[in-house]
Design an enzyme around this catalytic site. Structure first.
Site, PDB file in Angstrom:
ATOM      1  N   HIS A 199      25.751 -27.175 -30.583  1.00 44.92           N
ATOM      2  CA  HIS A 199      27.114 -27.651 -30.874  1.00 44.92           C
ATOM      3  C   HIS A 199      27.090 -28.616 -32.041  1.00 44.92           C
ATOM      4  O   HIS A 199      26.023 -28.919 -32.571  1.00 44.92           O
ATOM      5  CB  HIS A 199      27.794 -28.226 -29.622  1.00 44.92           C
ATOM      6  CG  HIS A 199      27.189 -29.459 -29.035  1.00 44.92           C
ATOM      7  ND1 HIS A 199      25.913 -29.487 -28.513  1.00 44.92           N
ATOM      8  CD2 HIS A 199      27.674 -30.725 -28.863  1.00 44.92           C
ATOM      9  CE1 HIS A 199      25.658 -30.704 -28.037  1.00 44.92           C
ATOM     10  NE2 HIS A 199      26.708 -31.471 -28.252  1.00 44.92           N
TER      11      HIS A 199
ATOM     12  N   HIS B 271      27.907 -31.859 -32.537  1.00 44.33           N
ATOM     13  CA  HIS B 271      27.713 -33.310 -32.484  1.00 44.33           C
ATOM     14  C   HIS B 271      26.515 -33.751 -33.334  1.00 44.33           C
ATOM     15  O   HIS B 271      25.504 -33.043 -33.402  1.00 44.33           O
ATOM     16  CB  HIS B 271      27.532 -33.772 -31.038  1.00 44.33           C
ATOM     17  CG  HIS B 271      28.815 -33.812 -30.267  1.00 44.33           C
ATOM     18  ND1 HIS B 271      28.862 -33.832 -28.885  1.00 44.33           N
ATOM     19  CD2 HIS B 271      30.109 -33.848 -30.684  1.00 44.33           C
ATOM     20  CE1 HIS B 271      30.127 -33.880 -28.494  1.00 44.33           C
ATOM     21  NE2 HIS B 271      30.909 -33.875 -29.556  1.00 44.33           N
TER      22      HIS B 271
ATOM     23  N   ASP C  40      24.137 -35.805 -32.956  1.00 50.64           N
ATOM     24  CA  ASP C  40      22.814 -35.876 -32.323  1.00 50.64           C
ATOM     25  C   ASP C  40      22.290 -34.480 -31.969  1.00 50.64           C
ATOM     26  O   ASP C  40      21.293 -34.338 -31.250  1.00 50.64           O
ATOM     27  CB  ASP C  40      22.828 -36.789 -31.084  1.00 50.64           C
ATOM     28  CG  ASP C  40      23.724 -36.258 -29.971  1.00 50.64           C
ATOM     29  OD1 ASP C  40      24.879 -35.879 -30.262  1.00 50.64           O
ATOM     30  OD2 ASP C  40      23.266 -36.206 -28.810  1.00 50.64           O
ATOM     31  N   HIS C  41      22.963 -33.440 -32.492  1.00 45.07           N
ATOM     32  CA  HIS C  41      22.506 -32.059 -32.289  1.00 45.07           C
ATOM     33  C   HIS C  41      22.404 -31.275 -33.600  1.00 45.07           C
ATOM     34  O   HIS C  41      21.615 -30.352 -33.688  1.00 45.07           O
ATOM     35  CB  HIS C  41      23.442 -31.332 -31.310  1.00 45.07           C
ATOM     36  CG  HIS C  41      23.381 -31.946 -29.962  1.00 45.07           C
ATOM     37  ND1 HIS C  41      22.578 -31.465 -28.953  1.00 45.07           N
ATOM     38  CD2 HIS C  41      23.964 -33.070 -29.468  1.00 45.07           C
ATOM     39  CE1 HIS C  41      22.687 -32.255 -27.886  1.00 45.07           C
ATOM     40  NE2 HIS C  41      23.517 -33.239 -28.175  1.00 45.07           N
TER      41      HIS C  41
ATOM     42  N   HIS D 292      32.236 -29.150 -23.319  1.00 42.53           N
ATOM     43  CA  HIS D 292      31.795 -30.436 -23.908  1.00 42.53           C
ATOM     44  C   HIS D 292      32.354 -30.488 -25.338  1.00 42.53           C
ATOM     45  O   HIS D 292      33.038 -31.427 -25.721  1.00 42.53           O
ATOM     46  CB  HIS D 292      30.276 -30.485 -23.876  1.00 42.53           C
ATOM     47  CG  HIS D 292      29.665 -31.663 -24.560  1.00 42.53           C
ATOM     48  ND1 HIS D 292      29.802 -32.950 -24.105  1.00 42.53           N
ATOM     49  CD2 HIS D 292      28.887 -31.751 -25.674  1.00 42.53           C
ATOM     50  CE1 HIS D 292      29.142 -33.777 -24.922  1.00 42.53           C
ATOM     51  NE2 HIS D 292      28.580 -33.072 -25.879  1.00 42.53           N
TER      52      HIS D 292
ATOM     53  N   ASP E  61      24.165 -29.828 -24.312  1.00 44.01           N
ATOM     54  CA  ASP E  61      24.877 -30.829 -23.509  1.00 44.01           C
ATOM     55  C   ASP E  61      25.831 -30.165 -22.521  1.00 44.01           C
ATOM     56  O   ASP E  61      26.792 -30.795 -22.058  1.00 44.01           O
ATOM     57  CB  ASP E  61      25.692 -31.773 -24.406  1.00 44.01           C
ATOM     58  CG  ASP E  61      24.820 -32.743 -25.185  1.00 44.01           C
ATOM     59  OD1 ASP E  61      23.594 -32.740 -24.989  1.00 44.01           O
ATOM     60  OD2 ASP E  61      25.384 -33.498 -26.003  1.00 44.01           O
TER      61      ASP E  61
ATOM     62  N   HIS F 251      19.343 -34.184 -23.132  1.00 42.73           N
ATOM     63  CA  HIS F 251      19.279 -35.638 -22.913  1.00 42.73           C
ATOM     64  C   HIS F 251      18.560 -35.994 -21.618  1.00 42.73           C
ATOM     65  O   HIS F 251      18.644 -35.261 -20.626  1.00 42.73           O
ATOM     66  CB  HIS F 251      20.687 -36.249 -22.836  1.00 42.73           C
ATOM     67  CG  HIS F 251      21.440 -36.233 -24.119  1.00 42.73           C
ATOM     68  ND1 HIS F 251      21.369 -37.258 -25.043  1.00 42.73           N
ATOM     69  CD2 HIS F 251      22.288 -35.307 -24.645  1.00 42.73           C
ATOM     70  CE1 HIS F 251      22.146 -36.969 -26.083  1.00 42.73           C
ATOM     71  NE2 HIS F 251      22.715 -35.784 -25.864  1.00 42.73           N
TER      72      HIS F 251
HETATM   73 FE    FE Z   1      24.234 -34.885 -27.159  1.00 39.75          FE
HETATM   74 ZN    ZN Z   2      27.068 -33.577 -27.453  1.00 39.72          ZN
END
Ligand code: FE
Ligand code: ZN
Length: 252
Positions: free
Chosen positions: A55, A57, A59-60, A113, A132, A170
């Site tokens: 996805h 985000h 942090d991805h 998400h 996530d 995570h």
């Molecule tokens: Fe994440």
């Molecule tokens: Zn995420």
């Protein structure tokens, strides 16, 4: 044979490199931290040839550009990844297949998400990278999707074999566990898992990956249909019960 290297990234993300010996291909699953990924690949003697995003985000997908610049890797992911930079070289969605040498991974739409969140499922290897969407005893917050959409997504994951190995992005397990125990306190499997998790974390070890069987037995989001009475939703649809559990976790 595929090999997986899992390593901590940022505060509580996990990075994953998946490598196929025969072809020499290596896929970076998401890119929370380009430097950490490049260092891990170097240590393994692997060259990152593909990036598979779950996805958009940061942090991805935040390390996509730097890893691509350093390695020439091909970026494969959902169209929403273009929200934080370049569009993927190949946009994929449910029904598509991605290949790591001779190993195929099926793309599942697990939106909720984020709207376009996807998972990668190696059916033959019984391995899934779920980003996530699903966590150990948890699930992603509904930043973009509806409870109904997320319930549909989680239901797809529960259709994998019970002994499938799930890699989530995570280490949220201990906080998820505290909530799970509050909403499902009489669950013996959950109580047993609490001890396992404590042992792992006390030893500094990850609780990821998990098996689907573990999640079915202990994840309060997957178990929402069984918790209807307890959460004050008798007679609700399964997705509504899921939505209620999600709301309770958001306010926990
Ligand atoms: Fe994440
Ligand atoms: Zn995420």
């Amino acid at each position: 044979m595929i090999h997986i290297r899992q390593f901590p990234c940022l505060k509580d993300n996990y990075g994953f490199l998946v490598h196929d010996d025969a072809s020499g291909e290596t896929a970076a699953i998401d890119t929370p931290d380009a430097d950490a990924y490049l260092a891990e690949a170097r240590a393994a003697g692997w060259r990152i040839t593909q990036i598979w995003n779950t996805h958009w985000h940061p942090d991805h997908a935040g390390g996509n550009a730097a890893i691509k610049a350093a390695t020439g890797a091909v970026v494969i992911g959902p169209s929403e990844v273009s929200r934080i930079g370049q569009a993927p070289d190949r946009i994929v969605d449910e029904g598509d297949t991605v290949a790591l040498g001779a190993h195929a991974a099926r793309v599942l739409d697990v939106g909720g998400h984020t709207l376009g969140h996807i998972a990668f499922v190696f059916d033959a290897e019984k391995i899934a990278f779920v980003g996530d969407a699903l966590f150990a005893m948890g699930c992603g917050r509904l930043f973009e999707g509806t409870p109904q959409q997320m319930w549909t997504s989680l239901t797809k994951l529960t259709q994998l074999p019970d002994d499938a190995t799930l890699y989530c992005a995570h280490e949220y397990t201990e906080s998820n566990l505290r909530f799970a125990l509050s909403v499902d306190p009489d669950n013996a499997a959950l109580q047993a898992r609490a001890i396992e998790v404590k042992t792992l974390r006390d030893a500094g070890k990850p609780t990821v990956p998990m098996t689907l069987a573990q999640e079915k037995a202990t994840n309060p989001f997957l178990r929402a249909p069984l918790l209807k009475e307890r959460i004050g939703k008798p007679g609700a649809a399964d997705w509504e019960a899921f939505g209620k559990v999600r709301e309770m976790k958001d306010n926990f």
